[in-house]
Design an enzyme around this catalytic site. Sequence first.
Site, PDB file in Angstrom:
ATOM      1  N   THR A 109       0.842  -1.193   0.000  1.00  0.00           N
ATOM      2  CA  THR A 109       0.000   0.000   0.000  1.00  0.00           C
ATOM      3  C   THR A 109       0.880   1.247   0.000  1.00  0.00           C
ATOM      4  OG1 THR A 109      -1.911   1.070   1.067  1.00  0.00           O
ATOM      5  CG2 THR A 109      -0.307   0.075   2.537  1.00  0.00           C
ATOM      6  N   ASN A 110       0.340   2.390   0.354  1.00  0.00           N
ATOM      7  CA  ASN A 110       1.109   3.641   0.354  1.00  0.00           C
ATOM      8  C   ASN A 110       0.625   4.520   1.507  1.00  0.00           C
ATOM      9  OD1 ASN A 110      -1.163   5.394  -0.644  1.00  0.00           O
ATOM     10  ND2 ASN A 110      -1.054   3.875  -2.275  1.00  0.00           N
ATOM     11  N   ASN A 111       1.119   5.765   1.551  1.00  0.00           N
ATOM     12  CA  ASN A 111       0.869   6.607   2.731  1.00  0.00           C
ATOM     13  C   ASN A 111      -0.396   7.452   2.677  1.00  0.00           C
ATOM     14  OD1 ASN A 111       3.194   5.775   4.019  1.00  0.00           O
ATOM     15  ND2 ASN A 111       4.470   7.293   2.962  1.00  0.00           N
ATOM     16  N   SER A 112      -1.251   7.224   1.709  1.00  0.00           N
ATOM     17  CA  SER A 112      -2.449   8.077   1.623  1.00  0.00           C
ATOM     18  C   SER A 112      -3.379   7.837   2.813  1.00  0.00           C
ATOM     19  CB  SER A 112      -3.196   7.794   0.318  1.00  0.00           C
ATOM     20  OG  SER A 112      -4.401   8.500   0.305  1.00  0.00           O
TER      21      SER A 112
END
Length: 417
Positions: free
Chosen positions: A211-214
């Site tokens: 995933t990512n940091n959003s």
Amino acid sequence: MTDILKDKIIGLGVTGSIACYKAIDLASKLTQSGAGIDVILTRGAREFVTALAFSAITHRSVSEDMFDPRSELSIDHVAIAERADLIVVAPATAHTIAKMANGLADDALTATVLATGAPILVAPAMDAHMFGNPATQENVRTLKRRGVTIVGPASGRLASGLVGKGRMVETAELMGWIRMILGQGGDLVGRKVVVSAGGTQEAIDPVRVVTNNSSGKMGYAIAEAARDRGGEAVVVAAPNALPDPVGVRVVNVNTALDMQKAVTDEIEDADVVIMAAAVSDWRPVTTADQKIKKGESTEWNLEFTKNPDIIAGLPSDKLVKVGFAAETEDLIANAQTKLVSKGLDLIAANDVTATDAGFATDTNRVMLFDREGGIEVMPLMSKYDVGHRILDRVKPMFKDGLKQDIAVGEDAAGGRD
Ligand code: PMT
């Protein structure tokens, strides 16, 4: 377009409950958003809080006793009723709700409520048994029938020690309701705004994801801005920790493929799609059924396959397409390339290496690029204000001529721009 609360007048009726302290917070948040707050304290409220607490926050006089010659209401007893854009009664006791339901007007607050033509919002706070009593329930139903918005009460631990339904809802939720009510009839009435938010998650096995940091904050803020202009706002949300915004429909998804399906479904009757989500470009080729053991190996190579580009694949004949470009270098060049390659009408570029902008912050600093080569450089501002600025740009781009004519007609008749 600025915050819908700016320069609005809100009559805030406070009645005798331990939840009065929350009304101080509410008055503070409303004042910070640019609204003028006329506080009316009932006799019961004055046992819990003082007029000074509210006047110090609102910088306006507070009404208590209608018959006090120093009170504005002793000269014009319906002054607040007439100038208010909205009356909020928070916290509202069972007693005040009963008086309101029966049209009584024996104090400054109930007289104001009876005399106003403004919408009314009531946030009950009381013991669970009092709220559950058929008399209170009937009074609440009566007020609802007359168009009063009842928000809460929430469940939880009450002052009596009982755990049940009776807590006044929190300030953030009330702010959402207040903005939504004030925004009804705004310049996006009849428009459906689909926003994506958060970072998609691609499962490696049952316990691990890519995933990512959003955080979802940017997308949620745009949806709230659309709601506050009377639009139908839908968020297609990848996993995040944010509460569902008041008056916004949230469609929860996990993966990029889930998001593609949900966005495709939602845009059927939408006017604009705004992809603020950070979509995983890649997903693991396979997802293990069981947790992968670390074993003896010192390396682990995962094989990925490309996800579809959601926004690039959406039709653009009837739909305004707005993308975001999250960049760590060459912001302008990369954003302009994405604008063209994804067939967008507008792209909002943000530098995600900044500490006060991009991922997980409450503020953002974006540049807007359109198809005609227009560039708008925006300063650091709240993500909610960024949402409004994007919607300001989207409004003249709507591709349904008929709806646009209606919107323009409304503006001519005194819209809010
Ligand atoms: O959620 P927050 O913590 O508030 O953070 C906000 C944000 C930084 C995530 C947001 O402002 C932002 O920049 N969102 C876009 C993130 C991104 O994926 O950018 P991108 O440059 O990789 O993609 C360009 C555009 O294509 C985006 O609109 C993206 O949603 C879309 N896209 C990308 C990949 C893909 N497979 N499908 C897509 O539709």
